[in-house]
Design a protein around this motif. Sequence first.
Motif, short mmCIF file in Angstrom:
data_model
loop_
_atom_site.label_atom_id
_atom_site.label_comp_id
_atom_site.label_asym_id
_atom_site.label_seq_id
_atom_site.Cartn_x
_atom_site.Cartn_y
_atom_site.Cartn_z
N MET A 1 0.69 -1.35 0.16
CA MET A 1 0.09 -0.01 0.10
C MET A 1 0.89 1.34 0.15
SD MET A 1 -3.01 1.24 2.76
CE MET A 1 -4.00 0.06 2.55
N THR A 2 0.31 2.19 -0.92
CA THR A 2 1.19 3.49 -0.99
C THR A 2 1.07 4.35 0.30
OG1 THR A 2 1.36 3.49 -3.10
CG2 THR A 2 1.70 5.65 -2.19
N LYS A 3 2.19 4.94 0.98
CA LYS A 3 2.04 5.57 1.97
C LYS A 3 2.20 7.23 1.88
CE LYS A 3 3.32 4.35 6.62
NZ LYS A 3 4.40 3.99 7.46
N ALA A 4 1.56 8.04 2.41
CA ALA A 4 1.41 9.31 2.00
C ALA A 4 1.76 10.10 3.46
CB ALA A 4 0.43 10.03 1.06
N ALA A 5 2.37 10.98 3.34
CA ALA A 5 2.38 12.03 4.68
C ALA A 5 2.06 13.33 4.17
CB ALA A 5 3.89 12.24 5.39
N VAL A 6 0.97 14.28 4.93
CA VAL A 6 0.56 15.28 4.17
C VAL A 6 0.73 16.56 5.29
CG1 VAL A 6 -1.57 16.75 3.66
CG2 VAL A 6 -1.22 14.18 2.95
N PHE A 7 1.69 17.40 5.21
CA PHE A 7 1.83 18.38 6.06
C PHE A 7 1.09 19.61 6.00
CE2 PHE A 7 5.55 16.97 8.40
CZ PHE A 7 5.82 15.74 7.53
N GLY A 8 0.13 19.91 6.83
CA GLY A 8 -0.85 20.78 6.89
C GLY A 8 -2.23 20.54 6.93
N THR A 9 -2.65 20.98 8.10
CA THR A 9 -4.24 20.33 8.43
C THR A 9 -5.25 21.67 8.13
OG1 THR A 9 -3.79 21.21 10.77
CG2 THR A 9 -3.53 18.79 10.31
N PHE A 74 5.07 9.45 -0.59
CA PHE A 74 4.95 10.86 -1.04
C PHE A 74 4.87 11.51 0.25
CE2 PHE A 74 3.37 8.01 -4.69
CZ PHE A 74 3.82 8.68 -5.64
N VAL A 75 5.43 12.80 0.12
CA VAL A 75 5.53 13.82 1.00
C VAL A 75 4.79 14.98 0.64
CG1 VAL A 75 6.77 15.21 2.65
CG2 VAL A 75 7.49 13.00 2.11
N VAL A 76 3.47 15.24 1.02
CA VAL A 76 2.59 16.34 0.38
C VAL A 76 2.59 17.57 1.29
CG1 VAL A 76 0.43 16.93 -0.30
CG2 VAL A 76 1.02 14.49 -0.53
N LEU A 77 3.00 18.85 0.73
CA LEU A 77 3.32 20.04 1.49
C LEU A 77 2.35 21.06 1.24
CD1 LEU A 77 7.13 19.79 0.50
CD2 LEU A 77 6.06 19.43 2.78
N ALA A 78 1.37 21.34 2.37
CA ALA A 78 0.40 22.37 2.20
C ALA A 78 0.11 23.21 3.46
CB ALA A 78 -0.94 21.40 2.10
N VAL A 79 1.67 23.93 3.55
CA VAL A 79 1.52 25.06 4.50
C VAL A 79 1.62 26.42 3.76
CG1 VAL A 79 2.63 23.63 6.31
CG2 VAL A 79 4.09 24.93 4.67
N PRO A 80 1.29 27.63 4.35
CA PRO A 80 1.47 28.78 3.74
C PRO A 80 2.76 28.78 2.95
CG PRO A 80 0.28 29.14 5.98
CD PRO A 80 0.69 27.87 5.74
N SER A 81 2.78 29.41 1.70
CA SER A 81 3.97 29.35 1.01
C SER A 81 5.32 29.94 1.46
CB SER A 81 3.62 30.03 -0.30
OG SER A 81 2.94 29.55 -1.15
N GLN A 82 4.88 31.07 2.42
CA GLN A 82 6.01 31.81 2.88
C GLN A 82 6.54 31.16 4.29
OE1 GLN A 82 7.16 34.13 0.98
NE2 GLN A 82 5.20 34.08 -0.01
N ARG A 83 5.83 30.21 4.56
CA ARG A 83 6.29 29.32 5.74
C ARG A 83 7.13 28.00 5.43
NH1 ARG A 83 7.96 32.67 8.34
NH2 ARG A 83 8.07 31.11 10.19
N LEU A 84 7.10 27.72 4.17
CA LEU A 84 7.56 26.40 3.69
C LEU A 84 8.86 26.16 4.04
CD1 LEU A 84 7.37 23.81 2.22
CD2 LEU A 84 7.96 24.83 0.18
N GLU A 98 13.91 8.13 -0.80
CA GLU A 98 13.45 7.85 -2.26
C GLU A 98 12.08 8.50 -2.34
OE1 GLU A 98 14.91 6.28 -4.71
OE2 GLU A 98 16.59 6.32 -3.08
N ALA A 99 11.42 9.25 -1.29
CA ALA A 99 10.19 9.91 -1.24
C ALA A 99 9.96 10.92 -2.54
CB ALA A 99 9.70 10.42 0.26
N VAL A 100 8.92 11.13 -2.90
CA VAL A 100 8.35 12.11 -3.91
C VAL A 100 7.75 13.21 -2.95
CG1 VAL A 100 7.11 12.91 -5.79
CG2 VAL A 100 7.97 10.46 -5.75
N LEU A 101 8.42 14.56 -3.20
CA LEU A 101 7.82 15.56 -2.46
C LEU A 101 6.83 16.48 -3.42
CD1 LEU A 101 10.55 14.92 -1.22
CD2 LEU A 101 10.57 17.11 -0.16
N VAL A 102 5.70 16.58 -2.86
CA VAL A 102 4.61 17.19 -3.63
C VAL A 102 4.06 18.42 -3.28
CG1 VAL A 102 2.34 16.83 -4.57
CG2 VAL A 102 3.97 14.59 -4.15
N SER A 103 4.12 19.53 -3.90
CA SER A 103 3.58 20.79 -3.63
C SER A 103 2.21 21.19 -3.88
CB SER A 103 4.45 21.82 -4.17
OG SER A 103 3.74 23.09 -3.82
N LEU A 104 1.50 21.45 -2.76
CA LEU A 104 -0.02 21.86 -3.07
C LEU A 104 -0.06 23.45 -2.97
CD1 LEU A 104 -2.16 19.50 -0.88
CD2 LEU A 104 -1.33 18.97 -3.08
#
Length: 336
Positions: A1-9, A74-84, A98-104
Amino acid sequence: MTKAAVFGTGSWGTTFAMILAEAGNEVTLWGRRAELVESIDRDHVNPDYLPGVPLPASLRATTDPERALAGADFVVLAVPSQRLRPNLAVWRPYIPSEAVLVSLMKGIELGTTKRMSEVIREVAEVPEERVAVVSGPNLAKEIAQRQPAATVVACADESVAERLQAICHLPPWFRPYTNPDVVGVELGGAVKNVIALAVGVSAGMGMGDNVSAMLITRGLAEISRLGAALGADAHTFAGLAGMGDLVATCVSPLSRNRTFGENLGRGMTLAEAVAATKQTAEGVKSCESVLELARKHDVEMPITEVVVGVVHDGMSPAEAGMLLMSRSPKPERYGL
Ligand SMILES: NC(=O)c1ccc[n+]([C@@H]2O[C@H](COP(=O)([O-])OP(=O)(O)OC[C@H]3O[C@@H](n4cnc5c(N)ncnc54)[C@H](O)[C@@H]3O)[C@@H](O)[C@H]2O)c1
Ligand SMILES: O=P(O)(O)OC[C@H](O)CO
Protein backbone atom coordinates in the motif's frame (compact mmCIF):
# COMPACT_ATOMS: atom_id res chain seq x y z
CA MET A 1 0.00 0.00 0.00
CA THR A 2 1.30 3.49 -0.87
CA LYS A 3 2.08 5.67 2.14
CA ALA A 4 1.61 9.44 2.11
CA ALA A 5 2.42 12.09 4.70
CA VAL A 6 0.49 15.35 4.31
CA PHE A 7 1.88 18.45 6.05
CA GLY A 8 -0.76 21.06 6.90
CA THR A 9 -4.19 20.49 8.45
CA GLY A 10 -5.73 23.52 6.73
CA SER A 11 -8.55 23.33 4.17
CA TRP A 12 -6.58 21.95 1.25
CA GLY A 13 -4.13 19.77 3.16
CA THR A 14 -7.03 18.06 4.94
CA THR A 15 -9.13 17.74 1.78
CA PHE A 16 -6.27 16.30 -0.27
CA ALA A 17 -5.43 13.89 2.57
CA MET A 18 -9.07 12.82 2.50
CA ILE A 19 -8.87 12.11 -1.26
CA LEU A 20 -5.67 10.09 -0.83
CA ALA A 21 -7.12 8.10 2.06
CA GLU A 22 -10.37 7.35 0.22
CA ALA A 23 -8.37 6.30 -2.83
CA GLY A 24 -6.92 3.50 -0.68
CA ASN A 25 -3.59 4.94 0.45
CA GLU A 26 -2.22 4.94 4.00
CA VAL A 27 -2.25 8.63 4.95
CA THR A 28 -0.94 10.53 7.98
CA LEU A 29 -1.59 14.26 8.38
CA TRP A 30 0.89 16.41 10.26
CA GLY A 31 -0.41 19.47 12.10
CA ARG A 32 1.00 21.99 14.54
CA ARG A 33 -1.81 22.11 17.05
CA ALA A 34 -2.33 19.04 19.27
CA GLU A 35 -6.02 19.75 19.84
CA LEU A 36 -6.85 19.88 16.12
CA VAL A 37 -4.68 16.85 15.37
CA GLU A 38 -6.54 14.91 18.06
CA SER A 39 -9.93 15.88 16.58
CA ILE A 40 -8.82 14.57 13.19
CA ASP A 41 -7.20 11.39 14.52
CA ARG A 42 -9.82 10.46 17.11
CA ASP A 43 -13.10 12.08 16.01
CA HIS A 44 -12.45 12.19 12.23
CA VAL A 45 -13.37 15.87 11.92
CA ASN A 46 -11.47 19.10 11.31
CA PRO A 47 -13.72 21.63 13.08
CA ASP A 48 -11.43 24.62 12.35
CA TYR A 49 -11.16 24.28 8.59
CA LEU A 50 -13.83 21.83 7.39
CA PRO A 51 -16.61 21.90 9.98
CA GLY A 52 -19.28 19.27 9.42
CA VAL A 53 -17.22 17.24 6.95
CA PRO A 54 -16.73 13.60 8.02
CA LEU A 55 -13.13 12.50 7.43
CA PRO A 56 -12.17 8.89 6.58
CA ALA A 57 -11.65 6.77 9.70
CA SER A 58 -8.40 5.45 8.19
CA LEU A 59 -6.85 8.95 8.15
CA ARG A 60 -4.27 9.34 10.93
CA ALA A 61 -2.96 12.65 12.32
CA THR A 62 0.07 13.56 14.42
CA THR A 63 2.12 16.55 15.58
CA ASP A 64 5.30 14.47 15.20
CA PRO A 65 6.96 14.94 11.78
CA GLU A 66 9.15 11.85 12.24
CA ARG A 67 6.10 9.69 12.82
CA ALA A 68 4.25 11.19 9.86
CA LEU A 69 7.22 10.63 7.56
CA ALA A 70 8.14 7.08 8.56
CA GLY A 71 8.06 4.97 5.38
CA ALA A 72 6.34 7.72 3.31
CA ASP A 73 6.42 7.26 -0.48
CA PHE A 74 4.88 10.72 -1.05
CA VAL A 75 5.37 13.81 1.14
CA VAL A 76 2.64 16.35 0.42
CA LEU A 77 3.25 19.95 1.50
CA ALA A 78 0.30 22.28 2.22
CA VAL A 79 1.47 25.05 4.54
CA PRO A 80 1.41 28.76 3.60
CA SER A 81 4.06 29.35 0.92
CA GLN A 82 6.03 31.88 2.95
CA ARG A 83 6.34 29.34 5.80
CA LEU A 84 7.54 26.40 3.69
CA ARG A 85 11.30 27.00 3.90
CA PRO A 86 11.71 27.06 7.72
CA ASN A 87 9.29 24.16 8.21
CA LEU A 88 10.82 21.95 5.54
CA ALA A 89 14.27 22.49 7.04
CA VAL A 90 12.95 20.96 10.28
CA TRP A 91 11.19 18.03 8.53
CA ARG A 92 14.03 17.26 6.12
CA PRO A 93 16.07 14.84 8.28
CA TYR A 94 13.09 12.47 8.52
CA ILE A 95 12.15 12.42 4.81
CA PRO A 96 12.79 8.94 3.33
CA SER A 97 15.52 9.05 0.69
CA GLU A 98 13.32 7.86 -2.20
CA ALA A 99 10.17 9.83 -1.31
CA VAL A 100 8.54 12.16 -3.85
CA LEU A 101 7.83 15.65 -2.49
CA VAL A 102 4.55 17.16 -3.67
CA SER A 103 3.64 20.85 -3.48
CA LEU A 104 -0.01 21.84 -3.13
CA MET A 105 1.00 25.46 -2.53
CA LYS A 106 0.22 28.43 -4.75
CA GLY A 107 2.71 31.14 -3.93
CA ILE A 108 6.08 32.65 -4.82
CA GLU A 109 8.64 33.11 -2.05
CA LEU A 110 9.24 36.68 -0.93
CA GLY A 111 12.87 37.78 -1.18
CA THR A 112 14.03 34.92 -3.45
CA THR A 113 11.12 34.99 -5.99
CA LYS A 114 11.36 31.19 -6.06
CA ARG A 115 8.49 28.86 -6.93
CA MET A 116 7.60 26.32 -4.26
CA SER A 117 9.16 23.43 -6.19
CA GLU A 118 12.41 25.41 -6.31
CA VAL A 119 12.29 25.98 -2.55
CA ILE A 120 11.64 22.25 -2.03
CA ARG A 121 14.55 21.21 -4.24
CA GLU A 122 16.87 23.64 -2.49
CA VAL A 123 15.90 22.87 1.12
CA ALA A 124 15.40 19.10 0.78
CA GLU A 125 18.27 18.77 -1.72
CA VAL A 126 16.31 16.53 -4.06
CA PRO A 127 16.49 16.35 -7.88
CA GLU A 128 13.61 17.67 -10.02
CA GLU A 129 12.48 14.09 -10.75
CA ARG A 130 11.44 13.80 -7.10
CA VAL A 131 9.40 17.01 -6.90
CA ALA A 132 5.82 17.24 -8.14
CA VAL A 133 3.12 19.91 -8.07
CA VAL A 134 -0.66 19.57 -7.86
CA SER A 135 -2.62 22.62 -9.02
CA GLY A 136 -5.95 23.37 -10.65
CA PRO A 137 -9.46 24.73 -9.97
CA ASN A 138 -9.68 23.07 -6.57
CA LEU A 139 -11.69 25.10 -4.08
CA ALA A 140 -11.24 22.86 -1.04
CA LYS A 141 -14.69 23.38 0.43
CA GLU A 142 -16.43 22.20 -2.76
CA ILE A 143 -14.24 19.12 -2.99
CA ALA A 144 -14.67 18.34 0.72
CA GLN A 145 -18.43 18.39 0.05
CA ARG A 146 -17.77 15.76 -2.61
CA GLN A 147 -18.44 17.86 -5.66
CA PRO A 148 -16.44 16.66 -8.69
CA ALA A 149 -13.19 18.40 -9.59
CA ALA A 150 -10.22 17.99 -11.90
CA THR A 151 -6.61 18.98 -11.32
CA VAL A 152 -3.14 18.86 -12.85
CA VAL A 153 -0.25 16.78 -11.53
CA ALA A 154 3.06 18.12 -12.82
CA CYS A 155 6.51 16.60 -12.62
CA ALA A 156 9.56 16.73 -14.87
CA ASP A 157 9.57 12.92 -14.69
CA GLU A 158 6.35 11.81 -16.35
CA SER A 159 6.43 8.38 -14.70
CA VAL A 160 6.43 10.06 -11.28
CA ALA A 161 3.51 12.28 -12.37
CA GLU A 162 1.66 9.12 -13.45
CA ARG A 163 2.31 7.44 -10.08
CA LEU A 164 0.95 10.47 -8.26
CA GLN A 165 -1.99 10.68 -10.68
CA ALA A 166 -2.80 7.04 -9.92
CA ILE A 167 -2.82 7.46 -6.14
CA CYS A 168 -5.07 10.55 -6.14
CA HIS A 169 -7.47 9.44 -8.89
CA LEU A 170 -10.83 8.91 -7.22
CA PRO A 171 -13.70 8.45 -9.70
CA PRO A 172 -16.23 10.03 -9.93
CA TRP A 173 -15.02 12.66 -7.49
CA PHE A 174 -11.44 13.69 -8.29
CA ARG A 175 -9.81 13.54 -11.73
CA PRO A 176 -6.09 14.39 -12.08
CA TYR A 177 -4.39 15.05 -15.45
CA THR A 178 -0.60 14.94 -15.87
CA ASN A 179 1.59 17.68 -17.35
CA PRO A 180 5.40 17.82 -17.51
CA ASP A 181 5.35 21.66 -17.37
CA VAL A 182 6.09 22.29 -13.68
CA VAL A 183 6.93 25.99 -14.26
CA GLY A 184 3.66 26.75 -16.05
CA VAL A 185 1.51 24.80 -13.58
CA GLU A 186 3.08 26.60 -10.62
CA LEU A 187 2.90 30.06 -12.18
CA GLY A 188 -0.76 29.54 -13.10
CA GLY A 189 -1.55 28.71 -9.47
CA ALA A 190 0.42 31.56 -7.89
CA VAL A 191 -0.46 34.41 -10.24
CA LYS A 192 -4.20 33.68 -10.46
CA ASN A 193 -4.37 34.62 -6.76
CA VAL A 194 -3.10 38.10 -7.62
CA ILE A 195 -5.64 38.48 -10.42
CA ALA A 196 -8.41 37.24 -8.07
CA LEU A 197 -7.47 40.04 -5.67
CA ALA A 198 -7.95 42.52 -8.54
CA VAL A 199 -11.31 41.03 -9.52
CA GLY A 200 -12.38 41.09 -5.88
CA VAL A 201 -11.42 44.75 -5.52
CA SER A 202 -13.47 45.64 -8.59
CA ALA A 203 -16.47 43.65 -7.31
CA GLY A 204 -16.16 45.33 -3.90
CA MET A 205 -16.27 48.70 -5.66
CA GLY A 206 -19.56 47.69 -7.28
CA MET A 207 -18.18 47.00 -10.76
CA GLY A 208 -19.97 44.42 -12.93
CA ASP A 209 -19.12 41.38 -14.99
CA ASN A 210 -17.52 43.24 -17.90
CA VAL A 211 -14.81 44.42 -15.54
CA SER A 212 -14.36 40.91 -14.09
CA ALA A 213 -14.06 39.43 -17.59
CA MET A 214 -11.59 42.13 -18.63
CA LEU A 215 -9.39 41.49 -15.58
CA ILE A 216 -9.57 37.71 -15.94
CA THR A 217 -8.68 37.84 -19.65
CA ARG A 218 -5.94 40.43 -19.36
CA GLY A 219 -4.78 38.62 -16.21
CA LEU A 220 -4.35 35.49 -18.28
CA ALA A 221 -2.26 37.57 -20.72
CA GLU A 222 -0.03 38.62 -17.80
CA ILE A 223 0.35 35.03 -16.58
CA SER A 224 1.18 33.90 -20.13
CA ARG A 225 3.78 36.65 -20.64
CA LEU A 226 5.53 35.76 -17.38
CA GLY A 227 5.31 32.07 -18.27
CA ALA A 228 6.86 32.65 -21.69
CA ALA A 229 9.76 34.53 -20.10
CA LEU A 230 10.34 31.68 -17.63
CA GLY A 231 10.18 28.89 -20.22
CA ALA A 232 6.67 27.56 -19.49
CA ASP A 233 4.60 25.81 -22.16
CA ALA A 234 1.92 28.25 -23.44
CA HIS A 235 -0.62 25.40 -23.65
CA THR A 236 -0.55 25.01 -19.88
CA PHE A 237 -2.26 28.39 -19.44
CA ALA A 238 -5.25 27.29 -21.54
CA GLY A 239 -5.63 24.28 -19.26
CA LEU A 240 -6.95 23.52 -15.77
CA ALA A 241 -3.94 24.97 -13.94
CA GLY A 242 -4.12 28.16 -16.03
CA MET A 243 -7.48 29.41 -17.21
CA GLY A 244 -9.36 26.80 -15.17
CA ASP A 245 -7.99 27.88 -11.82
CA LEU A 246 -8.06 31.56 -12.78
CA VAL A 247 -11.79 31.41 -13.54
CA ALA A 248 -12.69 29.36 -10.43
CA THR A 249 -10.77 31.65 -8.11
CA CYS A 250 -11.85 34.94 -9.67
CA VAL A 251 -15.58 34.13 -9.72
CA SER A 252 -16.04 32.07 -6.55
CA PRO A 253 -17.27 33.60 -3.30
CA LEU A 254 -15.34 30.73 -1.63
CA SER A 255 -12.00 32.14 -2.81
CA ARG A 256 -10.05 33.74 0.03
CA ASN A 257 -8.12 35.89 -2.46
CA ARG A 258 -11.21 37.22 -4.22
CA THR A 259 -12.90 37.85 -0.87
CA PHE A 260 -9.83 39.67 0.45
CA GLY A 261 -9.92 41.91 -2.63
CA GLU A 262 -13.64 42.53 -2.20
CA ASN A 263 -13.04 43.72 1.35
CA LEU A 264 -10.39 46.17 0.13
CA GLY A 265 -12.72 47.33 -2.66
CA ARG A 266 -15.43 48.04 -0.09
CA GLY A 267 -13.03 50.31 1.76
CA MET A 268 -11.36 48.10 4.39
CA THR A 269 -7.75 48.88 5.24
CA LEU A 270 -5.12 46.16 4.77
CA ALA A 271 -5.11 45.50 8.53
CA GLU A 272 -8.91 45.17 8.58
CA ALA A 273 -8.91 42.82 5.59
CA VAL A 274 -6.15 40.69 7.20
CA ALA A 275 -8.15 40.52 10.43
CA ALA A 276 -11.27 39.46 8.50
CA THR A 277 -9.39 36.62 6.74
CA LYS A 278 -9.09 33.46 8.81
CA GLN A 279 -7.24 31.40 6.21
CA THR A 280 -4.35 31.80 3.81
CA ALA A 281 -4.86 34.31 0.97
CA GLU A 282 -1.55 33.69 -0.80
CA GLY A 283 -1.83 36.58 -3.27
CA VAL A 284 -1.56 39.18 -0.49
CA LYS A 285 2.13 38.38 -0.03
CA SER A 286 2.88 36.78 -3.38
CA CYS A 287 1.74 39.83 -5.37
CA GLU A 288 5.02 41.47 -4.33
CA SER A 289 7.21 38.49 -5.25
CA VAL A 290 5.34 38.00 -8.55
CA LEU A 291 5.97 41.64 -9.44
CA GLU A 292 9.64 41.34 -8.48
CA LEU A 293 9.94 38.19 -10.60
CA ALA A 294 8.31 39.99 -13.54
CA ARG A 295 10.68 42.95 -13.20
CA LYS A 296 13.71 40.63 -13.08
CA HIS A 297 12.58 39.18 -16.42
CA ASP A 298 11.46 42.50 -17.90
CA VAL A 299 7.83 41.38 -18.16
CA GLU A 300 5.05 43.95 -18.06
CA MET A 301 2.30 43.04 -15.53
CA PRO A 302 0.09 46.12 -15.09
CA ILE A 303 -2.70 44.40 -13.12
CA THR A 304 -0.17 42.90 -10.71
CA GLU A 305 1.42 46.36 -10.33
CA VAL A 306 -1.80 47.99 -9.24
CA VAL A 307 -2.66 45.07 -6.94
CA VAL A 308 0.66 45.67 -5.15
CA GLY A 309 -0.21 49.39 -5.10
CA VAL A 310 -3.63 48.84 -3.52
CA VAL A 311 -2.63 46.06 -1.10
CA HIS A 312 0.71 47.42 0.09
CA ASP A 313 1.32 50.99 -1.06
CA GLY A 314 -1.82 52.91 -0.15
CA MET A 315 -3.14 53.26 -3.71
CA SER A 316 -6.93 53.68 -3.73
CA PRO A 317 -8.99 51.15 -5.74
CA ALA A 318 -10.36 54.07 -7.82
CA GLU A 319 -6.85 55.23 -8.66
CA ALA A 320 -5.89 51.66 -9.61
CA GLY A 321 -8.84 51.44 -12.01
CA MET A 322 -7.99 54.82 -13.49
CA LEU A 323 -4.35 53.80 -14.03
CA LEU A 324 -5.27 50.57 -15.81
CA MET A 325 -7.89 52.19 -18.05
CA SER A 326 -5.62 55.14 -18.97
CA ARG A 327 -2.76 53.03 -20.33
CA SER A 328 -1.86 53.66 -23.95
CA PRO A 329 -3.99 51.62 -26.39
CA LYS A 330 -2.37 48.44 -27.71
CA PRO A 331 -3.06 45.54 -30.04
CA GLU A 332 -4.65 42.69 -28.05
CA ARG A 333 -1.70 40.40 -28.66
CA TYR A 334 0.82 43.00 -27.45
CA GLY A 335 3.74 41.30 -25.71
CA LEU A 336 2.53 37.79 -26.42
N1 LIG B 1 -8.01 26.01 0.24
C1 LIG B 1 -8.05 25.79 -1.06
O1 LIG B 1 -9.12 25.75 -1.66
C2 LIG B 1 -6.78 25.54 -1.80
C3 LIG B 1 -6.85 24.85 -3.02
C4 LIG B 1 -5.69 24.63 -3.75
C5 LIG B 1 -4.48 25.09 -3.26
N2 LIG B 1 -4.43 25.75 -2.07
C6 LIG B 1 -3.10 26.18 -1.60
O2 LIG B 1 -2.68 25.27 -0.58
C7 LIG B 1 -1.84 25.96 0.35
C8 LIG B 1 -2.40 25.73 1.75
O3 LIG B 1 -3.67 26.34 1.76
P1 LIG B 1 -4.85 25.96 2.71
O4 LIG B 1 -6.08 26.39 2.03
O5 LIG B 1 -4.77 24.59 3.21
O6 LIG B 1 -4.53 27.02 3.86
P2 LIG B 1 -5.23 27.19 5.25
O7 LIG B 1 -5.08 28.60 5.62
O8 LIG B 1 -6.58 26.58 5.23
O9 LIG B 1 -4.31 26.28 6.19
C9 LIG B 1 -2.94 26.53 6.34
C10 LIG B 1 -2.34 25.45 7.22
O10 LIG B 1 -0.97 25.78 7.46
C11 LIG B 1 -0.76 25.86 8.86
N3 LIG B 1 0.23 26.89 9.13
C12 LIG B 1 0.04 28.23 9.15
N4 LIG B 1 1.19 28.85 9.47
C13 LIG B 1 2.09 27.87 9.68
C14 LIG B 1 3.44 27.87 10.07
N5 LIG B 1 4.10 28.99 10.31
N6 LIG B 1 4.07 26.68 10.18
C15 LIG B 1 3.42 25.51 9.94
N7 LIG B 1 2.13 25.45 9.59
C16 LIG B 1 1.49 26.62 9.46
C17 LIG B 1 -2.11 26.18 9.47
O11 LIG B 1 -2.14 25.78 10.83
C18 LIG B 1 -3.02 25.34 8.58
O12 LIG B 1 -3.00 24.01 8.99
C19 LIG B 1 -1.84 27.43 -0.09
O13 LIG B 1 -0.68 27.68 -0.83
C20 LIG B 1 -3.07 27.55 -0.98
O14 LIG B 1 -2.92 28.56 -1.95
C21 LIG B 1 -5.55 25.96 -1.33
O1 LIG C 1 -9.33 30.38 -1.72
P1 LIG C 1 -8.20 30.73 -2.63
O2 LIG C 1 -8.34 32.11 -3.21
O3 LIG C 1 -6.88 30.49 -1.98
O4 LIG C 1 -8.28 29.73 -3.86
C1 LIG C 1 -8.32 28.36 -3.60
C2 LIG C 1 -7.79 27.52 -4.74
O5 LIG C 1 -6.49 27.88 -5.08
C3 LIG C 1 -8.69 27.49 -5.95
O6 LIG C 1 -8.19 26.58 -6.88
